[in-house]
Scaffold this motif. Structure first.
Motif, PDB file in Angstrom:
ATOM      1  N   ASP A  58      39.436  42.236  44.374  1.00 26.15           N
ATOM      2  CA  ASP A  58      40.198  42.252  43.127  1.00 26.15           C
ATOM      3  C   ASP A  58      40.060  43.599  42.423  1.00 26.15           C
ATOM      4  N   ALA A  59      38.851  44.146  42.385  1.00 25.62           N
ATOM      5  CA  ALA A  59      38.643  45.438  41.737  1.00 25.62           C
ATOM      6  C   ALA A  59      39.339  46.566  42.491  1.00 25.62           C
ATOM      7  N   SER A  60      39.396  46.488  43.807  1.00 26.56           N
ATOM      8  CA  SER A  60      40.061  47.527  44.587  1.00 26.56           C
ATOM      9  C   SER A  60      41.579  47.444  44.470  1.00 26.56           C
ATOM     10  N   LEU A  61      42.122  46.224  44.460  1.00 30.94           N
ATOM     11  CA  LEU A  61      43.566  46.063  44.318  1.00 30.94           C
ATOM     12  C   LEU A  61      44.063  46.529  42.957  1.00 30.94           C
ATOM     13  N   PHE A  62      43.193  46.593  41.965  1.00 27.96           N
ATOM     14  CA  PHE A  62      43.590  47.084  40.653  1.00 27.96           C
ATOM     15  C   PHE A  62      44.154  48.503  40.736  1.00 27.96           C
ATOM     16  N   TYR A  63      43.626  49.320  41.644  1.00 28.35           N
ATOM     17  CA  TYR A  63      44.030  50.727  41.735  1.00 28.35           C
ATOM     18  C   TYR A  63      45.414  50.907  42.353  1.00 28.35           C
ATOM     19  N   VAL A  64      45.914  49.909  43.065  1.00 30.42           N
ATOM     20  CA  VAL A  64      47.233  50.035  43.680  1.00 30.42           C
ATOM     21  C   VAL A  64      48.252  49.083  43.069  1.00 30.42           C
ATOM     22  N   THR A  65      47.852  48.322  42.056  1.00 29.67           N
ATOM     23  CA  THR A  65      48.776  47.400  41.393  1.00 29.67           C
ATOM     24  C   THR A  65      48.844  47.680  39.895  1.00 29.67           C
ATOM     25  N   PHE A  66      47.792  47.339  39.165  1.00 28.60           N
ATOM     26  CA  PHE A  66      47.817  47.452  37.710  1.00 28.60           C
ATOM     27  C   PHE A  66      47.724  48.900  37.223  1.00 28.60           C
TER      28      PHE A  66
ATOM     29  N   MET B 133      30.346  38.151  34.729  1.00 28.57           N
ATOM     30  CA  MET B 133      31.254  39.061  35.418  1.00 28.57           C
ATOM     31  C   MET B 133      32.477  39.377  34.569  1.00 28.57           C
ATOM     32  N   PHE B 134      33.107  38.378  33.994  1.00 25.93           N
ATOM     33  CA  PHE B 134      34.256  38.579  33.112  1.00 25.93           C
ATOM     34  C   PHE B 134      33.763  38.482  31.674  1.00 25.93           C
ATOM     35  N   ASP B 135      33.395  39.617  31.141  1.00 27.64           N
ATOM     36  CA  ASP B 135      32.819  39.659  29.805  1.00 27.64           C
ATOM     37  C   ASP B 135      33.873  39.251  28.779  1.00 27.64           C
ATOM     38  N   SER B 136      33.476  38.401  27.853  1.00 26.97           N
ATOM     39  CA  SER B 136      34.424  37.952  26.830  1.00 26.97           C
ATOM     40  C   SER B 136      34.705  39.036  25.804  1.00 26.97           C
ATOM     41  N   ASN B 137      33.809  40.016  25.654  1.00 31.34           N
ATOM     42  CA  ASN B 137      34.014  41.114  24.714  1.00 31.34           C
ATOM     43  C   ASN B 137      33.848  42.443  25.453  1.00 31.34           C
TER      44      ASN B 137
ATOM     45  N   GLY C 176      55.002  43.514  46.826  1.00 34.54           N
ATOM     46  CA  GLY C 176      54.950  42.079  46.533  1.00 34.54           C
ATOM     47  C   GLY C 176      53.723  41.412  47.115  1.00 34.54           C
ATOM     48  N   VAL C 177      53.358  41.799  48.345  1.00 37.16           N
ATOM     49  CA  VAL C 177      52.155  41.231  48.963  1.00 37.16           C
ATOM     50  C   VAL C 177      50.901  41.623  48.185  1.00 37.16           C
ATOM     51  N   LEU C 178      50.803  42.897  47.800  1.00 33.13           N
ATOM     52  CA  LEU C 178      49.627  43.362  47.062  1.00 33.13           C
ATOM     53  C   LEU C 178      49.517  42.695  45.696  1.00 33.13           C
ATOM     54  N   TRP C 179      50.646  42.575  44.988  1.00 30.30           N
ATOM     55  CA  TRP C 179      50.623  41.939  43.681  1.00 30.30           C
ATOM     56  C   TRP C 179      50.284  40.453  43.795  1.00 30.30           C
ATOM     57  N   THR C 180      50.825  39.785  44.787  1.00 28.89           N
ATOM     58  CA  THR C 180      50.503  38.365  44.980  1.00 28.89           C
ATOM     59  C   THR C 180      49.026  38.169  45.281  1.00 28.89           C
ATOM     60  N   LEU C 181      48.485  39.011  46.146  1.00 30.66           N
ATOM     61  CA  LEU C 181      47.069  38.915  46.483  1.00 30.66           C
ATOM     62  C   LEU C 181      46.194  39.211  45.270  1.00 30.66           C
ATOM     63  N   LYS C 182      46.584  40.221  44.489  1.00 31.18           N
ATOM     64  CA  LYS C 182      45.816  40.567  43.298  1.00 31.18           C
ATOM     65  C   LYS C 182      45.797  39.418  42.288  1.00 31.18           C
ATOM     66  N   LEU C 183      46.944  38.847  41.991  1.00 30.72           N
ATOM     67  CA  LEU C 183      47.020  37.755  41.021  1.00 30.72           C
ATOM     68  C   LEU C 183      46.297  36.507  41.525  1.00 30.72           C
ATOM     69  N   ALA C 184      46.388  36.244  42.832  1.00 34.19           N
ATOM     70  CA  ALA C 184      45.693  35.078  43.386  1.00 34.19           C
ATOM     71  C   ALA C 184      44.180  35.255  43.293  1.00 34.19           C
TER      72      ALA C 184
ATOM     73  N   PHE D 219      42.559  37.200  41.152  1.00 35.54           N
ATOM     74  CA  PHE D 219      42.170  37.162  39.750  1.00 35.54           C
ATOM     75  C   PHE D 219      42.108  35.723  39.242  1.00 35.54           C
ATOM     76  N   TRP D 220      43.084  34.902  39.610  1.00 34.01           N
ATOM     77  CA  TRP D 220      43.080  33.499  39.190  1.00 34.01           C
ATOM     78  C   TRP D 220      41.879  32.768  39.767  1.00 34.01           C
ATOM     79  N   TYR D 221      41.570  33.012  41.034  1.00 32.30           N
ATOM     80  CA  TYR D 221      40.415  32.362  41.668  1.00 32.30           C
ATOM     81  C   TYR D 221      39.119  32.767  40.982  1.00 32.30           C
ATOM     82  N   LEU D 222      38.926  34.053  40.725  1.00 32.90           N
ATOM     83  CA  LEU D 222      37.701  34.520  40.081  1.00 32.90           C
ATOM     84  C   LEU D 222      37.591  33.988  38.654  1.00 32.90           C
TER      85      LEU D 222
END
Length: 413
Positions: A40-48, A302-306, A361-369, A371-374
């Motif tokens: 997820d952290a690596s896909l951030f560099y090629v998607t978001f 891992m997902f800090d609230s602040n 589309g594949v990269l964005w789908t994988l990234k969102l999936a 992120f939702w799982y984590l």
């Protein structure tokens, strides 16, 4: 035969046997969760990251707020580090030289080369996240006068040079590791594959029969997460390159050989991690509840609230695990730079933009999936009842052999 042990000792021995067989399952689930966080952290560099840069440039006038300016500065820093690293790999790293140099070496030389690459990779992984964090801190640090502004600029220049040098060095080491893995999988002999597996058993020899406290156990788990993701990413790149060379002919005998070799490499990685943690838990009297405590604490933090202005969810997860995604992303982009052109040459009736759209589309789908799982996993971990010792600071400092931890583990079991 002598007398039997007391009943309490027999129960304790049975518990150790059960823990020995159950710990590998808990560790494997933990490692896969960490590998998903690294992906997820690596896909951030090629998607978001490209979208955030383009949106910031489009809304330049709205960047007057301090937090938005600092976030944009960090995004630009990430993009510059990645772009320069990829440019260096494209300009000064010749894949054919790497490939043929490794392929013609003897077994002893290959053993030395592979160990040098592996040691260099571990050293870079232990030092790299600190350099990136230091650069982000320098970029986002506030200043009140001209003297502080000049000091901030000097800090940014120095930290950027160090971070950029680290990214390039680590990317070159990883690229050499990727080429070595490619040669091993495509080699008709099992020499290089045996070499890769033997090094994994050396790691097993170095870890078992040593004392581990909770801090060292957590650090080892994070290193295993990063290493598992790295192996998966490199194997995916090798598989894509071989599939491209075979022109997507899955009926070829070489394709079956590639799948068997990749399964062999990944399977040995799973077995080594399972055996390593099974014996570590047995030797240090660590029960599965301790691993579950480490897992839940990492998930809840891992997902800090602040988060800070630059610590988005992906960056926060990679920082907690100890991953620096820029070298890995640069290596993947360098290896697959011409893949879209090759696929387009194989299917010329399809327009080029269609392949880029499908890939995006594949990269964005994988990234969102991912992120939702984590997010689901981390949210469920936060809802569990915790004790004061379950904070991140206490987790990285408390010894396993302490009486309080033993009582906490027994209570959970």
């Amino acid at each position: 035969l002598g007398s039997f042990s007391p009943a309490t000792n027999v129960v304790r021995q049975c518990e150790r046997v059960i823990s020995f067989t159950y710990v590998p399952l808990v560790v494997e689930r933990m490692v896969l969760f960490g590998a998903a966080a690294c992906a997820d952290a690596s896909l951030f560099y090629v998607t978001f990251l490209p979208v955030r840069l383009l949106s910031a440039l489009a809304l330049w006038r709205r960047l007057a707020q301090s937090m938005h300016r600092q976030s944009f500065a960090v995004d630009v820093t990430r993009a510059v580090l990645l772009a320069v690293t990829v440019a260096v790999l494209l300009s000064f790293v010749d894949t054919s030289v790497f490939y043929h140099t490794i392929r013609v070496q003897t077994m002893i030389k290959l053993y030395v080369i592979f160990n040098v690459l592996e040691i260099g990779d571990k050293l870079c992984r232990s030092f790299g996240p600190d350099t990136i964090e230091s650069l982000f801190w320098a970029v986002t640090r506030s200043r009140n006068n001209e003297a502080e502004e000049a000091m901030r600029n000097r800090d940014i220049a120095w930290y950027y040079v160090v971070a950029q040098a680290y990214c390039i060095i680590h990317a070159v080491i990883l690229y050499g590791y990727l080429v070595t893995l490619h040669v091993a999988i495509n080699s008709e002999s099992h020499m290089l594959t045996t070499l890769l597996v033997s090094n994994q058993f050396i790691e097993l020899k170095q870890c078992v029969h040593k004392r581990y406290d909770l801090q060292r156990l957590t650090f080892m788990m994070c290193m295993d997460m990063v290493e598992r993701f790295q192996v998966i990413l490199l194997l995916v790149v090798v598989f894509a390159k071989n599939l491209e060379e075979l022109r997507f002919d899955t009926s070829n005998e070489k394709f079956a050989w590639t799948v068997r070799a990749m399964t062999y490499c990944y399977g040995t990685e799973i077995v080594i991690d399972a055996v390593k943690h099974a014996f570590v838990s047995s030797y240090n009297d660590i029960e599965p509840a301790t691993y579950e405590r480490v897992r839940d604490t990492l998930r809840s933090s891992m997902f800090d609230s602040n988060p800070s202005m630059f610590a988005d969810a992906s960056h926060s997860s990679s920082r907690r695990i100890g991953l620096s995604p820029i070298p890995l992303v640069a290596v993947a982009l360098r290896a697959l730079w011409r893949s879209v052109d090759s696929v387009h040459a194989f299917y010329p009736h399809w327009p080029r933009w269609a392949f880029y759209a499908a890939l995006g589309g594949v990269l964005w789908t994988l990234k969102l999936a991912l992120f939702w799982y984590l997010w689901r996993r981390c949210t469920s971990a936060r809802q569990k009842p915790t004790t004061p010792a379950d904070s991140v600071d206490e987790l990285f400092a408390s010894p396993i052999a302490s009486a309080g931890t033993r009582a906490h583990v027994k209570k959970e079991v």
